[in-house]
Scaffold this active site. Structure first.
Site, PDB file in Angstrom:
ATOM      1  CG  ASP A  56      -1.987   1.275   1.084  1.00 15.36           C
ATOM      2  OD1 ASP A  56      -2.092   1.888   0.330  1.00 15.36           O
ATOM      3  OD2 ASP A  56      -2.507   1.140   2.201  1.00 15.36           O
ATOM      4  CG  ASP A  88      -4.128   4.366  -2.411  1.00 13.89           C
ATOM      5  OD1 ASP A  88      -3.016   3.338  -2.561  1.00 13.89           O
ATOM      6  OD2 ASP A  88      -5.067   4.023  -2.161  1.00 13.89           O
TER       7      ASP A  88
END
Length: 418
Positions: free
Chosen positions: A77, A272
């Site tokens: 992430d 992201d």
């Protein structure tokens, strides 16, 4: 969607278990010390990736933590800093996971540690000065509550050396799953902050402060820390925003459709990897959907209202088998970023980067309305739009770059096992 927001909290003391033996302490000292040669760093860590955007819905990596090292599957992430594992310390609320919950040692990160301070804004206080409590909340409403601990991670460098650096990770003993929850052991924080795994490895002199990933549209791919796995002369790059430093953002962008400007601009964009799909704020989303719908007008393709794979799907006279079957109906998309005075860089999104073929043979739009899910004015470039590209976040040059790549073939190294 795993864009993380750290919340200042100090919670109850935690009875941690499984204290390390003196033998394991000796082993840690022998493996963790890294000779300082004074030479430039020329090594990277490469981790295989598994999973896909559809139908699995996420990519994941394996990390090995502890004495002896145990495997854990984690969500890579770039939208959050903290690496954490579901933790049996004991666990108050934990979700289904592929491995037994992480059992920590008693090597707590104290409240006064700079890594703890970096997780909290302003003047934070802790009920117990001997531990660092945290809570990380994600954009989808999920969260993890826990305490920071130090443990070793088993990593292979591309130079052929195997190392076990000591890293601060979160022992998450209370998790609330969000709608995009995936059955994994935890999250691998690749963000820019001091607690990010890349920042910690860089501070120990092991790699340059660079992280990147390569998601294959066929599934799998690889993740890398360091800068010796790509040809920098081939990288298309744009500066990271100086005004929005929290996440990997090139600043404001404009949507290009079919090679033409759309007027959908001034969009604050974030890269992201914790988000499977791409999200546009409401106005840009509605504008792009209008352009696509207009392009489909008069063609033998209509909305598939009975296919609930994603909010918008279309079907033809017979089921589609691949994106090749719909190339004549759709146009490529791009995001254009200012790269200085009168200079612009385009992040190209081919059809495979925003469309997918569902199990029912429909073609579905992999771009979603971010405003509807609470992203406000943020525009997220998710995994689907980064497939078949090596995307590079260079925290030393403060740039975000990309190269078209075959993500099925990760860089190899001949690992020396001590």
């Amino acid at each position: 969607m795993k864009t993380g927001i750290i919340v200042v909290l100090c919670f109850l003391s935690l009875a941690l278990i499984v204290p390390p033996s003196s033998a394991s302490d000796d082993r840690r000292q022998k493996w963790w010390k890294w000779p300082s040669t004074g030479k430039s760093i020329c090594s990277s860590v490469v981790l295989p990736l598994y999973g896909n955007v559809y139908p699995q819905g996420y990519y994941y990596a394996q990390i090995n933590i502890g004495h002896p090292p145990r495997p854990y599957f984690v969500d890579p992430d770039t939208g959050s800093d903290l690496t954490w594992l579901q933790c049996d310390a004991p666990c108050v609320h934990c979700t289904q996971a592929p491995h037994p919950y992480y059992r920590p040692n008693n090597d707590l990160v104290p409240c006064k540690d700079p890594l703890c301070a970096s997780l909290h804004s302003g003047d934070h206080r802790c009920d117990d000065p001997n531990q660092c409590d945290y809570e990380v909340e994600y954009a989808d409403g999920g969260s993890s509550l826990g305490v920071l601990v130090n443990d070793v991670s088993l990593l292979n460098l591309t130079t052929g050396v195997r190392i076990t650096p000591r890293l601060a990770i979160g022992c998450g003993y209370d998790q609330i799953p969000g709608p995009s929850y995936q059955p994994l052991d935890g999250v691998l924080g690749l963000g820019k902050g001091k607690t990010g795994i890349v920042s910690q490895l860089h501070s120990q002199g092991l790699i340059r402060n660079v992280v990147g990933h390569c998601f294959s549209s066929r599934g799998g791919g690889f993740l890398f820390f360091g800068d010796d796995v790509y040809d920098s002369s081939r990288v298309i790059s744009t500066p990271m925003s100086r005004d929005y430093r929290k996440h990997y953002s090139p600043g404001y962008g404009e949507v290009i459709y079919g090679g033409k400007a759309t007027g959908l601009k001034n969009l604050l964009v974030i890269f992201d990897s914790g988000s499977s799909y791409t999200y546009l704020s409401s106005q840009a989303y509605e504008g792009l959907l209008y352009l696509i719908t207009k392009e489909l007008s008069g063609k033998p393709i209509r909305e598939a209202v009975d296919d609930e794979t994603l909010p918008f799907c279309w079907k033809g006279r017979k089921p589609f088998r691949s994106i090749r079957d719909v190339k004549k109906y759709f146009k490529p998309v791009a995001l254009s970023f200012s790269n200085g005075w009168r200079s612009k860089t385009q992040f190209e999104i081919p059809l495979e980067g925003y469309l997918l073929i569902s199990s029912r043979g429909s073609v579905c739009l992999g771009v979603l309305n971010g405003t509807e899910v609470g992203l406000q004015n943020f525009n997220i470039i998710g995994d689907i739009s980064m497939q078949d590209k090596m995307v590079i976040y260079d925290n030393e040059k403060q740039t975000i770059g990309w190269i078209p790549a075959n993500c099925d073939n990760p860089p190899r190294s001949n690992t020396i096992i001590f």
